[in-house]
Design a protein around this motif. Structure first.
Motif, PDB file in Angstrom:
ATOM      1  N   ARG A 129      29.484  35.010  27.767  1.00 24.13           N
ATOM      2  CA  ARG A 129      30.825  34.462  27.256  1.00 24.13           C
ATOM      3  C   ARG A 129      31.311  36.008  26.815  1.00 24.13           C
ATOM      4  NH1 ARG A 129      27.393  30.262  25.844  1.00 24.13           N
ATOM      5  NH2 ARG A 129      28.612  28.257  26.187  1.00 24.13           N
ATOM      6  N   GLY A 130      32.854  35.944  26.218  1.00 26.79           N
ATOM      7  CA  GLY A 130      33.314  37.094  25.946  1.00 26.79           C
ATOM      8  C   GLY A 130      33.277  38.143  26.765  1.00 26.79           C
ATOM      9  N   ALA A 131      33.549  37.786  28.298  1.00 22.11           N
ATOM     10  CA  ALA A 131      33.654  39.161  29.130  1.00 22.11           C
ATOM     11  C   ALA A 131      34.965  39.417  29.598  1.00 22.11           C
ATOM     12  CB  ALA A 131      32.784  38.433  30.421  1.00 22.11           C
ATOM     13  N   VAL A 132      35.991  38.806  28.991  1.00 22.87           N
ATOM     14  CA  VAL A 132      37.405  39.320  29.429  1.00 22.87           C
ATOM     15  C   VAL A 132      38.151  39.476  28.067  1.00 22.87           C
ATOM     16  CG1 VAL A 132      37.415  37.543  31.411  1.00 22.87           C
ATOM     17  CG2 VAL A 132      38.081  36.779  29.257  1.00 22.87           C
ATOM     18  N   TYR A 133      39.277  40.062  28.242  1.00 26.59           N
ATOM     19  CA  TYR A 133      39.877  40.588  26.979  1.00 26.59           C
ATOM     20  C   TYR A 133      41.179  39.402  27.018  1.00 26.59           C
ATOM     21  CZ  TYR A 133      37.636  44.906  27.331  1.00 26.59           C
ATOM     22  OH  TYR A 133      36.975  45.964  27.318  1.00 26.59           O
ATOM     23  N   PRO A 134      41.268  38.527  26.049  1.00 28.54           N
ATOM     24  CA  PRO A 134      42.004  37.559  25.958  1.00 28.54           C
ATOM     25  C   PRO A 134      43.317  37.855  25.791  1.00 28.54           C
ATOM     26  CG  PRO A 134      40.690  37.282  23.961  1.00 28.54           C
ATOM     27  CD  PRO A 134      40.048  38.315  25.014  1.00 28.54           C
ATOM     28  N   GLY A 135      43.690  38.728  25.129  1.00 27.72           N
ATOM     29  CA  GLY A 135      45.062  39.274  24.885  1.00 27.72           C
ATOM     30  C   GLY A 135      45.724  39.875  26.120  1.00 27.72           C
ATOM     31  N   LEU A 136      45.125  40.364  27.202  1.00 28.03           N
ATOM     32  CA  LEU A 136      45.617  40.822  28.089  1.00 28.03           C
ATOM     33  C   LEU A 136      45.839  39.793  29.227  1.00 28.03           C
ATOM     34  CD1 LEU A 136      43.623  44.191  28.258  1.00 28.03           C
ATOM     35  CD2 LEU A 136      45.645  43.754  27.242  1.00 28.03           C
ATOM     36  N   THR A 137      46.744  40.067  30.013  1.00 29.27           N
ATOM     37  CA  THR A 137      46.885  39.211  31.509  1.00 29.27           C
ATOM     38  C   THR A 137      45.818  39.425  32.370  1.00 29.27           C
ATOM     39  OG1 THR A 137      48.081  40.974  32.685  1.00 29.27           O
ATOM     40  CG2 THR A 137      49.567  39.841  31.100  1.00 29.27           C
ATOM     41  N   VAL A 138      45.902  38.362  33.287  1.00 25.63           N
ATOM     42  CA  VAL A 138      44.851  38.605  34.350  1.00 25.63           C
ATOM     43  C   VAL A 138      44.879  39.923  35.095  1.00 25.63           C
ATOM     44  CG1 VAL A 138      44.266  37.710  36.538  1.00 25.63           C
ATOM     45  CG2 VAL A 138      44.669  36.135  34.579  1.00 25.63           C
ATOM     46  N   ALA A 139      46.078  40.320  35.528  1.00 24.32           N
ATOM     47  CA  ALA A 139      46.335  41.354  36.147  1.00 24.32           C
ATOM     48  C   ALA A 139      45.724  42.787  35.356  1.00 24.32           C
ATOM     49  CB  ALA A 139      47.767  41.572  36.404  1.00 24.32           C
ATOM     50  N   GLU A 140      46.228  42.689  34.096  1.00 22.54           N
ATOM     51  CA  GLU A 140      45.817  43.923  33.308  1.00 22.54           C
ATOM     52  C   GLU A 140      44.133  43.706  32.935  1.00 22.54           C
ATOM     53  OE1 GLU A 140      49.586  44.098  30.281  1.00 22.54           O
ATOM     54  OE2 GLU A 140      48.022  42.657  29.419  1.00 22.54           O
ATOM     55  N   ASN A 141      43.611  42.564  33.021  1.00 20.91           N
ATOM     56  CA  ASN A 141      41.921  42.642  33.093  1.00 20.91           C
ATOM     57  C   ASN A 141      41.443  43.201  34.162  1.00 20.91           C
ATOM     58  OD1 ASN A 141      40.380  40.954  30.770  1.00 20.91           O
ATOM     59  ND2 ASN A 141      42.485  40.225  30.709  1.00 20.91           N
ATOM     60  N   LEU A 142      42.025  42.771  35.413  1.00 22.66           N
ATOM     61  CA  LEU A 142      41.530  43.339  36.852  1.00 22.66           C
ATOM     62  C   LEU A 142      41.817  44.911  36.774  1.00 22.66           C
ATOM     63  CD1 LEU A 142      43.087  40.619  39.084  1.00 22.66           C
ATOM     64  CD2 LEU A 142      40.593  40.958  38.382  1.00 22.66           C
ATOM     65  N   GLY A 143      42.816  45.363  36.356  1.00 26.02           N
ATOM     66  CA  GLY A 143      43.318  46.779  36.206  1.00 26.02           C
ATOM     67  C   GLY A 143      42.171  47.525  35.362  1.00 26.02           C
ATOM     68  N   LEU A 144      41.536  46.940  34.463  1.00 25.71           N
ATOM     69  CA  LEU A 144      40.587  47.350  33.473  1.00 25.71           C
ATOM     70  C   LEU A 144      39.284  47.567  34.386  1.00 25.71           C
ATOM     71  CD1 LEU A 144      41.224  46.320  30.067  1.00 25.71           C
ATOM     72  CD2 LEU A 144      41.781  48.519  30.741  1.00 25.71           C
ATOM     73  N   ALA A 145      39.098  46.484  35.063  1.00 31.11           N
ATOM     74  CA  ALA A 145      37.604  46.510  35.610  1.00 31.11           C
ATOM     75  C   ALA A 145      37.655  47.509  36.832  1.00 31.11           C
ATOM     76  CB  ALA A 145      37.470  44.970  36.379  1.00 31.11           C
ATOM     77  N   ALA A 146      38.753  47.857  37.343  1.00 38.79           N
ATOM     78  CA  ALA A 146      38.915  48.826  38.304  1.00 38.79           C
ATOM     79  C   ALA A 146      40.077  49.761  38.328  1.00 38.79           C
ATOM     80  CB  ALA A 146      38.974  48.314  40.017  1.00 38.79           C
ATOM     81  N   PRO A 147      40.117  50.461  37.312  1.00 37.61           N
ATOM     82  CA  PRO A 147      41.478  51.391  37.128  1.00 37.61           C
ATOM     83  C   PRO A 147      41.966  52.221  38.177  1.00 37.61           C
ATOM     84  CG  PRO A 147      39.476  52.245  35.789  1.00 37.61           C
ATOM     85  CD  PRO A 147      38.981  51.210  36.504  1.00 37.61           C
ATOM     86  N   HIS A 148      41.066  52.489  39.191  1.00 35.58           N
ATOM     87  CA  HIS A 148      41.398  53.727  40.217  1.00 35.58           C
ATOM     88  C   HIS A 148      41.464  52.636  41.449  1.00 35.58           C
ATOM     89  CE1 HIS A 148      41.633  56.560  37.125  1.00 35.58           C
ATOM     90  NE2 HIS A 148      40.137  56.359  37.096  1.00 35.58           N
ATOM     91  N   SER A 149      41.383  51.619  41.536  1.00 35.91           N
ATOM     92  CA  SER A 149      41.140  50.528  42.762  1.00 35.91           C
ATOM     93  C   SER A 149      42.221  49.631  42.830  1.00 35.91           C
ATOM     94  CB  SER A 149      39.613  50.360  42.885  1.00 35.91           C
ATOM     95  OG  SER A 149      38.816  51.462  43.019  1.00 35.91           O
ATOM     96  N   PRO A 150      42.339  49.018  44.139  1.00 38.81           N
ATOM     97  CA  PRO A 150      43.468  47.965  44.062  1.00 38.81           C
ATOM     98  C   PRO A 150      42.526  46.863  43.652  1.00 38.81           C
ATOM     99  CG  PRO A 150      42.730  48.508  46.261  1.00 38.81           C
ATOM    100  CD  PRO A 150      42.361  49.741  45.289  1.00 38.81           C
TER     101      PRO A 150
END
Length: 233
Positions: A87-108
């Motif tokens: 649980r608690g593995a995503v940032y609820p205040g950010l969008t899905v796209a923003e969460n994905l961007g944080l997971a891989a900031p330099h990759s698509p």
């Protein structure tokens, strides 16, 4: 068998309670390892200890032979460790796209959307508005995008439909061909490859270590002659 990480005589305390009682546990390189146990058995604490999310009260954490016991969680992440808690593995205040961007900031983010196409129409939605299963897929996308050397996942199938859960375990099994993958579950997942290493925990101690074929479908040792022993605490 090459060992990627190892707990050596590891003890963890939560206040006055000891959650792990001197566990020795190897994590093989390029393989899937399953931690089995009921709630309170210590399986989640093992993952947290490997990830650096909880300190050891005694013992050591080794990574390719180097002592990383005092290395903080974010430093282990920088070295190539990806931890997905239950649980608690995503940032609820950010969008899905923003969460994905944080997971891989330099990759698509495309590989995550291939693995979980259900997320594609949700890219502009805030993660806090997603269903439990959608949040779980978003959290698991970190595994796809991280490029990690060690992947730790607590209850991968939590909240997922059976088809998505099966797809997730296929993904993890394929990933385990090149990196160390450790998953924690209450029951033995179906369809494990022959030779998969399983550790069963009970009350903070190892009750069994061996291959999945040696366990019953309920996830208990099929005979008293297994390589571990049940040690009541």
């Amino acid at each position: 068998m090459s060992i990627e990480m190892r707990l050596r005589a590891a003890r963890v305390r939560y206040g006055p309670l000891e959650a792990l009682h001197g566990i020795d546990l190897p994590v093989p390189a390029a393989a899937l390892t399953v931690l089995l146990g009921r709630n309170g058995s210590g399986r989640t604490t093992v993952l947290r200890a490997l990830a650096g999310a909880v300190p050891l009260s005694a013992g050591r954490v080794l990574w390719r032979g180097a002592d990383v016991t005092r290395l903080r969680a974010h430093d282990r992440a920088r070295r190539g460790l990806c931890f997905v808690p239950d649980r608690g593995a995503v940032y609820p205040g950010l969008t899905v796209a923003e969460n994905l961007g944080l997971a891989a900031p330099h990759s698509p983010a495309a590989p995550a959307l291939v693995a979980y196409p259900e997320l594609r129409p949700l890219l502009d939605r805030r993660a806090g508005t997603l269903s439990g299963g959608e949040r779980r897929m978003l959290a698991l996308s970190r595994v796809v995008l991280s490029g990690a050397r060690v992947v730790l996942v607590d209850e991968p199938a939590l909240g997922l439909s059976p088809p998505v859960a099966a797809r997730t375990y296929t993904l993890l099994a394929e990933l385990a061909g090149t990196v160390a993958v450790v998953v924690a579950e209450q029951r033995l997942p179906p369809g494990l490859r022959p030779g998969t290493l399983v550790h069963e925990l009970r009350r903070g101690a190892l009750a069994f270590s061996g291959q999945a074929a040696e366990l019953t479908p309920e996830g208990t040792a099929s005979s008293p002659g297994g390589s571990g022993s049940d040690r009541p605490r």
